[in-house]
Every structure is written in C-alpha cells, then in structure tokens.
Design a protein around this motif. Structure first.
Motif, short mmCIF file in Angstrom:
data_model
loop_
_atom_site.label_atom_id
_atom_site.label_comp_id
_atom_site.label_asym_id
_atom_site.label_seq_id
_atom_site.Cartn_x
_atom_site.Cartn_y
_atom_site.Cartn_z
N GLN A 120 0.83 -1.21 0.00
CA GLN A 120 0.00 0.00 0.00
C GLN A 120 0.87 1.26 0.00
O GLN A 120 0.58 2.22 -0.70
N VAL A 121 1.95 1.24 0.78
CA VAL A 121 2.86 2.39 0.84
C VAL A 121 3.54 2.57 -0.51
O VAL A 121 3.63 3.69 -1.02
N ARG A 122 3.97 1.49 -1.13
CA ARG A 122 4.59 1.59 -2.46
C ARG A 122 3.61 2.19 -3.47
O ARG A 122 3.98 3.02 -4.30
N ALA A 123 2.35 1.79 -3.39
CA ALA A 123 1.33 2.32 -4.31
C ALA A 123 1.11 3.82 -4.07
O ALA A 123 1.00 4.59 -5.03
N ILE A 124 1.06 4.23 -2.81
CA ILE A 124 0.88 5.66 -2.48
C ILE A 124 2.06 6.46 -3.04
O ILE A 124 1.87 7.52 -3.64
N LEU A 125 3.26 5.96 -2.85
CA LEU A 125 4.44 6.67 -3.35
C LEU A 125 4.42 6.76 -4.87
O LEU A 125 4.69 7.82 -5.44
#
Length: 149
Positions: free
Chosen positions: A38-43
């Motif tokens: 999820q963090v990778r997608a947000i970034l």
C-alpha cells in the motif's frame, strides 16, 4: 506458601483482564497500519520511482526514492494516514510534464527545464519569437512568473 500462590494466581488473572483491552487496541492499531504494498502504491501515485529499502522504523515507513522531478530523496510515510514527508521540497511533476504544459500553452523551443528552490524554471520562445524564462508551480504546473530572457 499456598496463600502466596493463590494471590499470585489472582494477580495474573486480573492482569489478563486489565491488559486484554490494551492488547485488543494494539491489534486494532496494527490492522489500520498501511502495508508495504500500500505504501509503495501511495508513493508511485505521487510520482516517486526507484523506491529502495522500504522499511518500517521508528513508527514510520522509511525509504530512499526518486521524486517525479528526478531528485533522490529520503521519504517517510505516516503508517495510518499515508501522508508523505520528504526531506526537501520535491515536485509531483516531471520535466516531461512541464514541457507538455508549456507546449500546450503555446510555447516552443522549450529547453533548460530545471527544478530549483521549489519552483520549475524553463526557457522557451513565445509565439512572437520572444525568448522568455518561465517559472511554474512545483505541483500544479501553473505559470507563476514570466520574464524576458
């Protein structure tokens, strides 16, 4: 001795009852925490690429990444809100985005596009042939200032 064991058993039982809500709360907080994908997608949604060494440290997601403007930066992500904190100002736009925005606004011969001091700067030619330096907002790409070059 029996009395001590009995009191100890009662104390352990009470501790379990008292700690149960705290453990349940901790489990709930963990369930609300963003996962690594999820963090990778947000970034990625915010223009970051080359996301290296994404780790959960000191209560935040931390990584080294390349921002949309091509700068390598240290990035931290709030694990519950997804808010991105960057060590220095970056842009969500790339050099190609800026060139496209200026071309769409009627400028030609766009060159020397650079992100500096929180502002995009580019040199271009107006439709009348006048050379100008254009300053654009870091995230919207809106023209902030035009000066003759």
């Amino acid at each position: 001795m029996r009395l001590i064991r009995s009191k100890l058993s009662v104390l352990i039982a009470l501790s379990a009852v008292v700690l149960s809500p705290a453990i349940a709360h901790q489990t709930q907080a963990t369930a609300d925490t963003l996962t690594e994908p999820q963090v990778r997608a947000i970034l990625a949604e915010n223009g970051f690429t080359r996301i290296d060494d994404l780790d959960f440290e000191d209560g935040m997601w931390e990584t080294d990444a390349t921002s949309a403007n091509g700068k390598r930066v240290d990035v931290r992500v709030n694990p519950t809100t997804g808010d991105i904190l960057v060590e220095k100002l970056v842009s969500t736009l790339s050099e190609a985005d800026i060139k496209a925005k200026l071309a769409a606004a009627g400028y030609s011969k766009i060159h020397d596009v650079d992100f500096d001091d929180g502002m995009w700067k580019a040199e271009a030619e107006e439709s009348d042939g006048n050379d100008v330096e254009i300053h654009l907002d870091a995230n919207s790409g809106q023209i902030v200032h035009i000066e003759n070059d």
